[in-house]
Scaffold this motif. Structure first.
Motif, PDB file in Angstrom:
ATOM      1  N   PRO A  91      12.485  24.917 -25.112  1.00 43.59           N
ATOM      2  CA  PRO A  91      11.301  26.211 -25.388  1.00 43.59           C
ATOM      3  C   PRO A  91      10.305  25.037 -27.191  1.00 43.59           C
ATOM      4  O   PRO A  91      10.031  24.058 -27.239  1.00 43.59           O
ATOM      5  CB  PRO A  91      11.990  26.868 -27.484  1.00 43.59           C
ATOM      6  N   PRO A  92       9.437  25.726 -27.574  1.00 42.53           N
ATOM      7  CA  PRO A  92       8.716  25.288 -28.321  1.00 42.53           C
ATOM      8  C   PRO A  92       8.989  24.651 -29.718  1.00 42.53           C
ATOM      9  O   PRO A  92      10.021  25.600 -30.078  1.00 42.53           O
ATOM     10  CB  PRO A  92       7.304  25.958 -28.618  1.00 42.53           C
ATOM     11  N   ILE A  93       9.014  23.997 -30.588  1.00 42.56           N
ATOM     12  CA  ILE A  93      10.065  23.748 -31.422  1.00 42.56           C
ATOM     13  C   ILE A  93       9.110  24.197 -32.787  1.00 42.56           C
ATOM     14  O   ILE A  93       8.093  22.968 -32.517  1.00 42.56           O
ATOM     15  CB  ILE A  93      10.895  22.225 -31.558  1.00 42.56           C
ATOM     16  N   LYS A  94       9.463  24.468 -33.617  1.00 46.08           N
ATOM     17  CA  LYS A  94       8.877  23.971 -34.897  1.00 46.08           C
ATOM     18  C   LYS A  94       9.745  23.879 -35.752  1.00 46.08           C
ATOM     19  O   LYS A  94      11.089  24.350 -36.208  1.00 46.08           O
ATOM     20  CB  LYS A  94       8.133  25.524 -35.729  1.00 46.08           C
ATOM     21  N   HIS A 146      14.578  17.253 -32.115  1.00 45.48           N
ATOM     22  CA  HIS A 146      14.025  17.704 -30.883  1.00 45.48           C
ATOM     23  C   HIS A 146      15.366  16.615 -29.354  1.00 45.48           C
ATOM     24  O   HIS A 146      15.893  18.173 -28.492  1.00 45.48           O
ATOM     25  CB  HIS A 146      12.883  17.311 -29.987  1.00 45.48           C
ATOM     26  N   THR A 175      13.330  27.287 -33.986  1.00 46.45           N
ATOM     27  CA  THR A 175      12.756  26.850 -35.454  1.00 46.45           C
ATOM     28  C   THR A 175      13.856  26.160 -36.231  1.00 46.45           C
ATOM     29  O   THR A 175      14.853  26.159 -36.230  1.00 46.45           O
ATOM     30  CB  THR A 175      12.197  28.387 -36.807  1.00 46.45           C
ATOM     31  N   SER A 206       4.473  17.087 -39.507  1.00 52.17           N
ATOM     32  CA  SER A 206       2.902  17.248 -39.020  1.00 52.17           C
ATOM     33  C   SER A 206       1.992  16.853 -39.441  1.00 52.17           C
ATOM     34  O   SER A 206       0.919  16.483 -39.648  1.00 52.17           O
ATOM     35  CB  SER A 206       2.780  18.851 -38.384  1.00 52.17           C
ATOM     36  N   ASN A 230      11.533  30.137 -27.908  1.00 52.91           N
ATOM     37  CA  ASN A 230      11.235  29.782 -29.466  1.00 52.91           C
ATOM     38  C   ASN A 230      12.042  29.086 -30.365  1.00 52.91           C
ATOM     39  O   ASN A 230      13.058  29.651 -30.154  1.00 52.91           O
ATOM     40  CB  ASN A 230      10.300  30.809 -30.742  1.00 52.91           C
TER      41      ASN A 230
END
Length: 784
Positions: free
Chosen positions: A714-717, A673, A654, A8, A652
């Motif tokens: 899920p959201p991925i960090k 992803h 990670t 990011s 979540n």
């Protein structure tokens, strides 16, 4: 020296491929229509294991619009030989891998539902399909076996006479001549304070690429040349396999691949349909096209995983890992796919001990024949299976020892001071900062704050769990790869590669790498691939190898080309070669205004070579051998389980990955992803289920075979901790399989952690609603 970056916060580049693909401008197999093209439809076996008593093609051949109906007799007349092409592997005591013959069209027996028996070629696809129903095949059904555990039991139906006990290979690694390693591992396990044990299933997976397989074959009688257009992962490798099966000189066959709608390893192999189509094209004197439909793909494309693994991890009183013993049963299917046994043996075993110091390891693998579709590479190809068993064992060890899962892992990491590290299975890690990666993943996942989140879920009546999965894999695969640089005469360098892009963004990344090394605009380098006539030596885009091997080949090609360019510039500028330097697109004499552009030098060199003044121009084709790399990481999944329904919600995810130097952060993130999505699918819902007795694939359509959707993700960090590889000039490591390799244990450990007590500790994939609900009820009974 490592660097820590997050996608990011790093520069992003546009993917050059996306404009055409998003506008419908891609060219896939079914988009290509050649003049006079005929259509093929394959008659496939409805039986899992049977003798063929007769094949009556008279009615189909007489149907209007039908051009030909071919059977095994036609393949024999065309001298098409065994489709099974597997590199030899040596097993225990020097035993050899058993490789039964696989015919292009079934002759005396069929070994799985979907095996091709005949092919109908007609003027239209509909006509071919309707005529295929007129082909009458008489079968004598035999007793089939589809489960790998049942196949090795005494009294199981023998599938191949040359494979006693249905075992193609009994393999042990590392194998000591006197058995001393096995005995020492046995001794350690027998005397250890703790021994964590687990028996886990890696269920069968249907690859289900967005574009099923297809091909168009043509034959030029005047030149005696064949052309096969196929959605492959490497045209040159496919050409070599098909030419070998057909007894052709490689120069007589050209394989072309355009856009590919997903591959994941499944499209790297030779399949029976390809030589059949080429024979049909030669017999008919016109192109023959075949496009699989989805139902066909479910029973004809190589499938994946399908293994049962027993693991034992010995631990001392202080929580130190002492020894690991693995026994692995791998289902090959009815025939050997080109790398099926290799994935189950070397690819699997080379992953151990991942990131942990485990002094002694004993890995035993039995590769087994069953009456199912052959298994082959699929994203990870042995790596996820190895990491899955070890990370589930580590969590089990923490339960046994009464230690925190994170602290137990930290205690057993291979320290950075021990790198380079020679493992008990013979690999050598050139780089690795495993504890640093681990700490960053815990911080990014807010691991220390998890107990608070668990309490919040409990107040809502839900179980919440967190799962850790540290992993290490080997990437690079076959080491030899080539690249070419061709000056087209219009101010463009054409970069030719043998590795095929199937969505990885080769055209966006690789020309930019070459341009940066040459100091010229990226627009001056154009990517070309997908044609065996490029004459580039190498292997398909598999094993997360393209950036490593093709990257090394590109660097070598640039270096060789510039060396030739300095020689040419020295002649033209009339100075010794050592007086010539190169920078930013120019050869020059430092300290003067005498310079020659790269493209001018290439043009002049071409003229000089044509006059015989120099041996060759600046066009270059280079090949290098690049050693493997060892990407690694730590993935953490957080889930919530509804005990009333068994539904698992992935909350979540990670991921912190060490994939070496990053060439394009957006593509690295996309690879991650995509891999996590495929891992989520296997962990929670996907299973290729064959019915015992009949051998029928029950989950033979998307009605029964569940696939993850966007809402399941899920959201991925994610972040990368880059430790450059020392084994290749770009310092890159593979990343294409990391998401799948890390995610299986992350999700399953999280589910096991969510369910109170130890009821979820032995839960197998896929963790369906029913299975999870049952273990939740077991947990409630135990607590009551």
């Amino acid at each position: 020296m490592s660097t820590d970056t997050s996608p990011s916060t790093t520069p992003r580049h546009l993917r050059l491929e996306d404009d055409a693909l998003t506008r419908g401008g891609g060219r896939f197999i079914d988009d290509m229509h050649l003049p006079g093209q005929a259509y093929a439809y394959f008659v496939r076996s409805p039986q899992a294991f049977a003798r063929i008593l007769s094949v009556d093609i008279a009615a189909a051949r007489a149907a209007p619009g039908v051009l030909a109906v071919l059977t095994a007799a036609d393949m024999a007349a065309a001298k098409v030989t065994n489709i099974a092409r597997h590199p030899p592997i040596t097993g225990r005591g020097g035993s050899k891998l058993i490789m039964p013959p696989r015919p292009a069209l079934a002759d005396d027996r069929v070994m799985h539902v979907g095996q091709p028996v005949a092919v109908v070629i007609a003027e239209t696809r509909t006509t071919a399909r309707e005529a295929a129903e007129l082909v009458s095949v008489s079968y004598e059904q035999l007793t089939s076996v589809v489960d790998v555990r049942e196949a090795v039991q005494p009294g199981a139906a023998p599938l191949w006479p040359e494979a006693p006990g249905n075992i193609a290979l009994d393999w042990r690694w590392p194998e000591s001549n006197d058995g001393s390693n096995e005995r020492e591992v046995e001794r350690i396990i027998a005397t250890a304070t703790y021994v964590a044990r687990a028996t886990l299933v890696n269920q069968r997976i249907i690859v289900a690429a967005i574009e099923p397989r297809g091909a168009t074959a043509s034959y030029d009688a005047s030149a005696d040349l064949y052309t096969l257009r196929a959605c492959s992962q490497g045209p040159a490798a496919l050409r070599d396999l098909v030419a070998s099966v057909m007894g052709l000189d490689r120069g007589k066959l050209r394989v072309v691949t355009d856009d590919v709608g997903g591959a994941f390893g499944m499209k790297s192999a030779i399949y029976p349909e390809y030589p059949v189509l080429l024979v049909a094209a030669r017999l008919l004197g016109r192109p023959v096209h075949w496009m699989s439909d989805r139902s066909e793909a479910f029973v004809s494309d190589n499938q994946a995983r399908d293994a049962v693994t027993e693991g034992e991890l010995a631990i001392d009183a202080n929580g130190r890992f002492l020894a690991l013993r693995i026994r692995h049963l791998a289902n090959l299917g009815g025939f050997l796919a080109p790398t099926g046994a290799h994935l189950a043996t070397a690819n699997f075993a080379r992953c151990f001990p991942t990131v942990y110091r485990i002094p002694r390891i004993d890995v035993g693998v039995r590769c087994v024949f069953t009456n199912t579709v052959p298994t082959g590479p699929y994203r990870g190809a042995g790596r996820p299976e190895a990491n899955y068993i070890l990370e589930r064992l580590v969590d089990e060890a923490a339960r046994l020892c009464g230690k925190d899962r994170a602290k137990l892992r930290r205690r057993n990491f291979i320290p950075q001071s021990a790198i380079p590290y020679k493992t008990p299975v013979g690999t050598e890690y050139d780089t690795g900062e495993f504890e640093t990666v681990f700490d960053k993943a815990l911080a990014l996942a807010a691991y220390a704050e998890f107990p608070r989140r668990r309490r919040e879920s409990l107040r809502r009546g839900s179980y919440r769990g967190i799962g850790i999965s540290c992993f290490l894999e080997h990437s690079g695969g076959t080491p030899t790869e080539g690249a070419s640089l061709t000056f087209t005469g219009d101010g463009i360098i054409e970069l030719g590669l043998g590795v095929q892009s199937t969505g990885q963004g080769h055209a966006s990344v690789f020309p930019r790498v070459v341009a940066e090394r040459l100091g010229i605009a990226a627009e001056k380098v154009r990517h070309r691939h997908g044609d065996s006539n490029l004459g580039i030596k190498g292997s398909p885009s598999v094993a997360s190898r393209s950036a490593i091997t093709a990257g090394g080949a590109m660097v070598r090609a640039v270096d060789v080309m510039l060396a030739k360019g300095r020689s040419v510039a020295a002649l033209l500028l009339e100075v010794p070669e050592q007086d010539i330097s190169y920078a930013d697109g120019f050869f020059e004499i430092p300290g003067t205004n005498h310079r020659l552009s790269l493209f001018d030098a290439a043009g002049r060199a071409k003229e000089m070579a044509a006059r015989g003044e120099i041996a060759e121009g600046l066009d270059t084709n280079a090949t290098v051998d690049t050693p493997q790399t060892y990407p690694n990481g730590c993935h953490i999944a957080e889930v919530e389980v509804d005990p009333e329904t068994g539904v698992v919600h992935a909350l979540n995810y990670t991921a912190v990955d060490d994939c070496g130097n990053v060439l394009d952060h957006m593509i690295v993130e996309g690879q991650l992803h995509g891999g996590v999505a495929q891992g989520l699918g296997q962990a929670l819902m996907e299973i290729g289920y064959y019915e015992s007795g009949s051998g029928q694939l029950v989950t033979g359509s998307f009605t029964d075979y569940a696939m993850p959707r966007a809402e399941d993700m899920p959201p991925i960090k994610d972040a990368v901790h880059c430790v450059p590889a020392t084994t290749n000039p770009l310092g890159v490591k593979g990343v294409g399989e990391a998401g799948t390799t890390g995610s299986l244990a992350a999700f399953m450990n999280a589910i096991a952690d969510a369910i109170p007590g130890d009821a979820g500790a032995t839960l197998d994939m896929p963790a369906t609603h029913e299975k999870v609900w049952l273990v939740c009820q077991e947990a409630r009974r135990k607590s009551a």
